[in-house]
Scaffold this active site. Sequence first.
Site, PDB file in Angstrom:
ATOM      1  N   ASN A 180       0.808  -1.217   0.000  1.00 50.41           N
ATOM      2  CA  ASN A 180       0.000   0.000   0.000  1.00 50.41           C
ATOM      3  C   ASN A 180       0.845   1.273   0.000  1.00 50.41           C
ATOM      4  O   ASN A 180       0.296   2.377   0.058  1.00 50.41           O
ATOM      5  CB  ASN A 180      -0.948   0.018   1.206  1.00 50.41           C
ATOM      6  CG  ASN A 180      -0.205  -0.060   2.542  1.00 50.41           C
ATOM      7  OD1 ASN A 180       1.017  -0.057   2.598  1.00 50.41           O
ATOM      8  ND2 ASN A 180      -0.967  -0.129   3.624  1.00 50.41           N
ATOM      9  N   LYS A 181       2.160   1.159  -0.053  1.00 52.40           N
ATOM     10  CA  LYS A 181       3.021   2.338   0.010  1.00 52.40           C
ATOM     11  C   LYS A 181       3.172   2.997  -1.369  1.00 52.40           C
ATOM     12  O   LYS A 181       2.736   2.455  -2.382  1.00 52.40           O
ATOM     13  CB  LYS A 181       4.388   1.962   0.585  1.00 52.40           C
ATOM     14  CG  LYS A 181       4.318   1.458   2.019  1.00 52.40           C
ATOM     15  CD  LYS A 181       3.679   2.473   2.950  1.00 52.40           C
ATOM     16  CE  LYS A 181       3.792   2.103   4.421  1.00 52.40           C
ATOM     17  NZ  LYS A 181       2.976   0.940   4.803  1.00 52.40           N
TER      18      LYS A 181
END
Length: 367
Positions: A180-181
């Site tokens: 999710n980065k």
Amino acid sequence: MIPLCIPEIRGNEWKYVKDCIDTNWVSSVGSYVNLFEKRFSEYVHSESAVVTNNGTAALQLALVTLGIGAGDEVIVPSLTFISPINTIKYVGAEPVFVDVCRDTFVMDAEKIESLITPKTKAIMPVHIYGHPADMDRIMEIAQKHNLFVIEDATEALGSTYKGKMAGTIGHMGCYSFNGNKLITTGAGGMFVTNNLEYGTRAKFLSTQTKVVTENKAFYHPEVGYNFRMPNLLAAFGVAQLENVEEYLKVKKENAVYYNEFLSEAHGITLPIEKDNVENCFWLYSILVEEEYGITRDELIQKLNEEKIEARPFFMPIHGMPPYSDCTHGDLSVTGELYARGINLPSSVGLKKEDIEAVCNVIKKYAK
């Protein structure tokens, strides 16, 4: 469903990973490991970078490199994902929780000094959701009391503080490449420092303190760690890093759209950028104030009913069983932010019309 934050894969990922497979360099040694470290270091302008198998490992590596352990204390916010707190425990040290600022959600630098004791060895600011902490003040306090500063920049790749990349201002900084980065390797992390001695030490510790003798045997002079990243994932990271500026541009544009659509939403407080700061807006985060029409949790439910994924702020760590007995100061702002905060969809692939749909739901329930 409009997801909260998912990866963007649009570049040379397949090409570089295939190269690893075609050449049989798939494990923790290979050209992409070295290349990823080199290019990441160049991007953030650090003297040294050491790739790890996740962001948590990078944080633990920083603590171990500095020799922080049993009997030591590390000042850290309670409003964070649990990783930095756990790493303090991993090395035998104790977290000391400091409150955060209501407008930026990050460590309140003015509340640090009251928590410093003879056992304090480090300060660990967490640049939560992308906004950097007040690093000038934190470094001033650290210098005054002879403390180390380890930046948890796992959510702040691309954010800057007075022109410097978040993660490169303290003695060490750590990043995450979780799915999710801003950029991802599926799982992975990076340790950076501008102290070459620390960088060399961190690389040695992260690779099992392995010394190859003249006859190719392995000799280990001290306890080491297997924090290595496979060449496969490093190849993925090299490809992702090639698009990091484009991804940052989209994140910032999307924040502008959110600000525009929510500018007149009564009872909603929008995220900010302090002077001399650039927020990467890893997650676009709002506060639901008392004067809004419904509660924070009710709004999350309404968004979910409209197939929009939203999430509350991190639950404060000091209220969880493993850390309920830890030392802390007044954490009233931490508690308030958790009660009011929502993370909204923030993927790089988010469209303007998606943002408008999210905001329409929010405005619908405002008084």
